[in-house]
Design a protein around this motif. Structure first.
Motif, PDB file in Angstrom:
ATOM      1  N   TYR A  21      67.420  40.512  25.704  1.00 50.68           N
ATOM      2  CA  TYR A  21      66.908  39.223  26.176  1.00 50.68           C
ATOM      3  C   TYR A  21      66.705  39.259  27.690  1.00 50.68           C
ATOM      4  N   ILE A  25      63.063  38.552  29.470  1.00 51.77           N
ATOM      5  CA  ILE A  25      62.783  37.163  29.853  1.00 51.77           C
ATOM      6  C   ILE A  25      61.840  37.050  31.050  1.00 51.77           C
ATOM      7  N   THR A  28      58.310  36.706  30.220  1.00 55.66           N
ATOM      8  CA  THR A  28      57.909  35.417  29.636  1.00 55.66           C
ATOM      9  C   THR A  28      57.717  34.355  30.706  1.00 55.66           C
ATOM     10  N   TYR A  76      58.339  33.441  24.631  1.00 60.33           N
ATOM     11  CA  TYR A  76      59.734  33.022  24.794  1.00 60.33           C
ATOM     12  C   TYR A  76      60.372  32.736  23.435  1.00 60.33           C
TER      13      TYR A  76
END
Length: 110
Positions: A21, A25, A28, A76
């Motif tokens: 993650y 991230i 995103t 996301y």
């Protein structure tokens, strides 16, 4: 008007999915002008009330529309389960105030 995604992290179980993650991230955020301004600081001092001791995260966006579009984006949404399976957090999107804002303006708006 600038907007912020703010997370009060209550607990996190650091593992391979959280690492994935974190590695994904930023990509995103980029299309929506998002950037971290606070990310789980080492020095967090609770001055009043209660606050999750696992950390605080603040992401800045150029507008509420951009923040909402990021939150709802397919990119996301794809990585979201990597976080939600291993992190308990309270998250809000909130609009900032204009440059030069003074608290006394809240009285005038009543």
């Amino acid at each position: 008007m600038t907007a912020y995604a703010i997370a009060q992290v209550n607990s996190v179980r650091f593992n391979a999915e959280i690492v994935e993650y974190l590695l994904r991230i930023d990509a995103t955020l980029d299309p929506f002008g998002g950037r971290f301004i606070v990310h789980a600081p080492k020095d967090l001092r609770v001055m009043e009330g209660t606050w999750g001791d696992a950390g605080t995260i603040v992401i800045e966006f150029p507008s509420m529309d951009a923040a909402t579009a990021w939150w709802d984006s397919p990119a996301y949404r794809e990585i979201l389960p990597l976080r939600t399976r291993h992190m308990d957090a309270d998250i809000i999107l909130v609009e900032g105030v204009p440059a030069g804002y003074r608290a006394e303006q809240a009285v005038k708006e009543q």
